[in-house]
Design a protein around this motif. Structure first.
Motif, mmCIF file in Angstrom:
data_model
loop_
_atom_site.group_PDB
_atom_site.id
_atom_site.type_symbol
_atom_site.label_atom_id
_atom_site.label_comp_id
_atom_site.label_asym_id
_atom_site.label_seq_id
_atom_site.Cartn_x
_atom_site.Cartn_y
_atom_site.Cartn_z
ATOM 1 N N LEU A 155 -10.772 12.845 -14.804
ATOM 2 C CA LEU A 155 -12.199 12.999 -15.107
ATOM 3 C C LEU A 155 -12.367 14.347 -15.818
ATOM 4 O O LEU A 155 -12.826 15.318 -15.211
ATOM 5 C CB LEU A 155 -13.044 12.973 -13.825
ATOM 6 C CG LEU A 155 -13.198 11.667 -13.070
ATOM 7 C CD1 LEU A 155 -14.104 11.876 -11.855
ATOM 8 C CD2 LEU A 155 -13.778 10.567 -13.968
ATOM 9 N N PRO A 156 -12.015 14.442 -17.073
ATOM 10 C CA PRO A 156 -12.054 15.733 -17.762
ATOM 11 C C PRO A 156 -13.440 16.356 -17.853
ATOM 12 O O PRO A 156 -13.547 17.574 -18.019
ATOM 13 C CB PRO A 156 -11.491 15.390 -19.156
ATOM 14 C CG PRO A 156 -11.702 13.918 -19.306
ATOM 15 C CD PRO A 156 -11.533 13.354 -17.941
ATOM 16 N N HIS A 157 -14.475 15.544 -17.750
ATOM 17 C CA HIS A 157 -15.836 16.074 -17.854
ATOM 18 C C HIS A 157 -16.500 16.284 -16.494
ATOM 19 O O HIS A 157 -17.668 16.666 -16.421
ATOM 20 C CB HIS A 157 -16.691 15.129 -18.709
ATOM 21 C CG HIS A 157 -16.112 14.878 -20.078
ATOM 22 N ND1 HIS A 157 -15.989 15.869 -21.013
ATOM 23 C CD2 HIS A 157 -15.576 13.752 -20.638
ATOM 24 C CE1 HIS A 157 -15.423 15.378 -22.118
ATOM 25 N NE2 HIS A 157 -15.157 14.101 -21.904
ATOM 26 N N GLY A 158 -15.770 16.012 -15.418
ATOM 27 C CA GLY A 158 -16.324 16.207 -14.092
ATOM 28 C C GLY A 158 -16.455 17.678 -13.725
ATOM 29 O O GLY A 158 -15.735 18.535 -14.258
ATOM 30 N N VAL A 159 -17.343 17.982 -12.792
ATOM 31 C CA VAL A 159 -17.549 19.363 -12.328
ATOM 32 C C VAL A 159 -16.751 19.592 -11.046
ATOM 33 O O VAL A 159 -15.876 20.453 -10.983
ATOM 34 C CB VAL A 159 -19.044 19.645 -12.098
ATOM 35 C CG1 VAL A 159 -19.250 21.061 -11.529
ATOM 36 C CG2 VAL A 159 -19.810 19.484 -13.410
ATOM 37 N N ASN A 160 -17.031 18.815 -10.012
ATOM 38 C CA ASN A 160 -16.283 18.914 -8.752
ATOM 39 C C ASN A 160 -15.041 18.027 -8.746
ATOM 40 O O ASN A 160 -14.061 18.336 -8.079
ATOM 41 C CB ASN A 160 -17.177 18.524 -7.570
ATOM 42 C CG ASN A 160 -18.173 19.610 -7.239
ATOM 43 O OD1 ASN A 160 -18.185 20.670 -7.859
ATOM 44 N ND2 ASN A 160 -19.025 19.351 -6.261
ATOM 45 N N ASP A 211 -20.420 18.184 -2.043
ATOM 46 C CA ASP A 211 -21.640 17.877 -2.806
ATOM 47 C C ASP A 211 -21.595 16.447 -3.339
ATOM 48 O O ASP A 211 -21.188 16.193 -4.477
ATOM 49 C CB ASP A 211 -21.844 18.874 -3.955
ATOM 50 C CG ASP A 211 -23.228 18.695 -4.608
ATOM 51 O OD1 ASP A 211 -23.937 17.721 -4.267
ATOM 52 O OD2 ASP A 211 -23.582 19.543 -5.451
ATOM 53 N N LEU A 212 -22.037 15.533 -2.493
ATOM 54 C CA LEU A 212 -21.997 14.105 -2.818
ATOM 55 C C LEU A 212 -22.691 13.803 -4.150
ATOM 56 O O LEU A 212 -22.194 13.008 -4.954
ATOM 57 C CB LEU A 212 -22.637 13.303 -1.687
ATOM 58 C CG LEU A 212 -22.695 11.795 -1.845
ATOM 59 C CD1 LEU A 212 -21.308 11.204 -2.047
ATOM 60 C CD2 LEU A 212 -23.379 11.157 -0.630
ATOM 61 N N HIS A 213 -23.833 14.425 -4.379
ATOM 62 C CA HIS A 213 -24.582 14.145 -5.618
ATOM 63 C C HIS A 213 -23.757 14.506 -6.853
ATOM 64 O O HIS A 213 -23.709 13.747 -7.828
ATOM 65 C CB HIS A 213 -25.896 14.926 -5.622
ATOM 66 C CG HIS A 213 -26.928 14.376 -4.686
ATOM 67 N ND1 HIS A 213 -27.804 13.375 -5.049
ATOM 68 C CD2 HIS A 213 -27.222 14.680 -3.400
ATOM 69 C CE1 HIS A 213 -28.597 13.085 -4.036
ATOM 70 N NE2 HIS A 213 -28.269 13.865 -3.019
ATOM 71 N N GLN A 214 -23.123 15.680 -6.822
ATOM 72 C CA GLN A 214 -22.322 16.094 -7.982
ATOM 73 C C GLN A 214 -21.131 15.160 -8.185
ATOM 74 O O GLN A 214 -20.780 14.823 -9.324
ATOM 75 C CB GLN A 214 -21.842 17.533 -7.807
ATOM 76 C CG GLN A 214 -21.100 18.085 -9.023
ATOM 77 C CD GLN A 214 -21.977 18.154 -10.266
ATOM 78 O OE1 GLN A 214 -22.964 18.888 -10.288
ATOM 79 N NE2 GLN A 214 -21.629 17.395 -11.297
ATOM 80 N N CYS A 215 -20.509 14.746 -7.086
ATOM 81 C CA CYS A 215 -19.347 13.855 -7.198
ATOM 82 C C CYS A 215 -19.748 12.485 -7.753
ATOM 83 O O CYS A 215 -19.001 11.890 -8.545
ATOM 84 C CB CYS A 215 -18.670 13.704 -5.841
ATOM 85 S SG CYS A 215 -17.820 15.206 -5.270
ATOM 86 N N ILE A 216 -20.920 11.987 -7.337
ATOM 87 C CA ILE A 216 -21.394 10.712 -7.896
ATOM 88 C C ILE A 216 -21.597 10.846 -9.400
ATOM 89 O O ILE A 216 -21.190 9.977 -10.183
ATOM 90 C CB ILE A 216 -22.699 10.270 -7.201
ATOM 91 C CG1 ILE A 216 -22.423 9.896 -5.737
ATOM 92 C CG2 ILE A 216 -23.343 9.101 -7.938
ATOM 93 C CD1 ILE A 216 -23.676 9.632 -4.913
ATOM 94 N N ALA A 217 -22.218 11.947 -9.812
ATOM 95 C CA ALA A 217 -22.435 12.179 -11.251
ATOM 96 C C ALA A 217 -21.108 12.325 -11.978
ATOM 97 O O ALA A 217 -20.924 11.789 -13.086
ATOM 98 C CB ALA A 217 -23.292 13.423 -11.450
ATOM 99 N N ASP A 218 -20.166 13.033 -11.372
ATOM 100 C CA ASP A 218 -18.845 13.212 -11.988
ATOM 101 C C ASP A 218 -18.166 11.865 -12.212
ATOM 102 O O ASP A 218 -17.569 11.620 -13.274
ATOM 103 C CB ASP A 218 -17.957 14.090 -11.096
ATOM 104 C CG ASP A 218 -18.383 15.551 -11.090
ATOM 105 O OD1 ASP A 218 -19.276 15.923 -11.880
ATOM 106 O OD2 ASP A 218 -17.822 16.315 -10.279
#
Length: 310
Positions: A155-160, A211-218
């Motif tokens: 996931l190169p564009h993921g944050v977490n 951070d569930l929200h960030q992981c879902i977005a990632d």
């Protein structure tokens, strides 16, 4: 109030609110002008699951636009819980079966259906009615309960999240459909298309601790996106999600939302859900976080939205 009476009342209320001045129908009315090209989002209301699916696909150019002859197709509904269809914890089985039939009619070589369930997978598949519906439609249902079925993806564009383990069925198919049910969730507030992606991965425990929200977005940045997100709102779980405690947690809405855009379809679904339970879009943080990652848009007014009342 008797259960039967409750559902009758809920059904009427659901349909009424859908077409109330603040409903999704009116949200999209601002963009109700005739759409020359294929719409970005289709909202169908007032029909049975198969009828609404066929109508939505027609508006989007037909199933042949998404499934070609000889392709391997995967359908990922929500089958996470050992619950009956009346509780709306899982995707409606009639909708899943209808989609299997559509894919096979388009010439698909194979249609696989799976979920990485929370409860025992065999009990979930049976109680949800999805196993029976898939088999009756000519599809094949497969498990997702063993780590050996998953392979690592970047996931190169993921944050977490920079890597995830994805079910091999998704990695190896030609196209796949994401088919969540619309429901309340005690964790990220709402479970819709992006939250349903948790069922294609193995290592989701990490998400809850980071951070569930960030992981879902990632996860929504995963390169192999579904050709369509088909949000089942035939029955919506308005409370006690994600499992529900009783059938009184479900409200009959007889609606379906379809789009290739994760963020747009989740935004529209939350606006619609707001008619049965007040929900602030900003509280469902993963929607805005995904937009920041350029996954999609919350600005429905900028999209071609087609709404249909059957």
């Amino acid at each position: 109030m008797k259960r039967r009476d409750f559902f009758k009342t809920a059904a009427l209320a659901g349909i009424a609110t859908l077409f109330s001045p603040k409903s999704l129908a009116n949200v999209v009315t601002e963009n109700e002008l005739t759409v020359a090209s294929s719409p970005d989002l289709v909202a169908v209301m007032g029909g049975e699951p198969e009828v609404m699916l066929i109508r939505a696909l027609k508006e989007l150019g037909g199933i042949q636009k998404f499934v070609k002859k000889g392709q391997k197709v995967v359908i990922k509904p929500n089958i996470g819980w050992d619950r009956t269809p009346q509780m709306a914890a899982n995707t409606n089985p009639q909708l899943v079966g209808a989609l299997v039939k559509q894919c096979l009619a388009a010439g698909a070589k194979q249609v696989l259906v799976f979920d990485h369930t929370c409860d025992n997978w065999q009990k979930c598949y049976e109680a949800s009615g999805i196993e029976a519906a898939v088999k009756a439609a000519g599809g094949k249902i497969i498990p997702g309960n063993d780590e050996s079925m998953y392979r690592e993806a970047d996931l190169p564009h993921g944050v977490n999240l920079k890597k995830i383990k994805v079910h091999e069925a998704i990695l190896d198919c030609d196209v796949w459909f994401n088919v969540p049910v619309l429901k309340h969730h005690g964790g990220p507030k709402m479970s819709i298309s992006m939250k349903n992606m948790m069922g294609i991965v193995w290592d989701r425990g990490y998400w809850h601790r980071n951070d569930l929200h960030q992981c879902i977005a990632d996860c929504a940045t995963f390169h192999k996106k579904p050709v369509l997100n088909i949000v089942d709102a035939y029955r919506a779980m308005k409370s006690n999600g994600p499992q529900g405690k009783s059938e009184s947690d479900a409200v009959m809405m007889k609606s379906l939302l379809v789009s290739h855009d994760f963020v747009a379809v989740d935004t529209a679904a939350i606006k619609m859900f707001n008619q049965i339970r007040e929900t602030n879009l900003a509280d469902v943080r993963y929607v805005a976080l995904a937009e920041q990652l350029k996954v999609g848009t919350q600005h429905l007014e900028k999209l071609n939205v087609k709404r249909i009342k059957l």
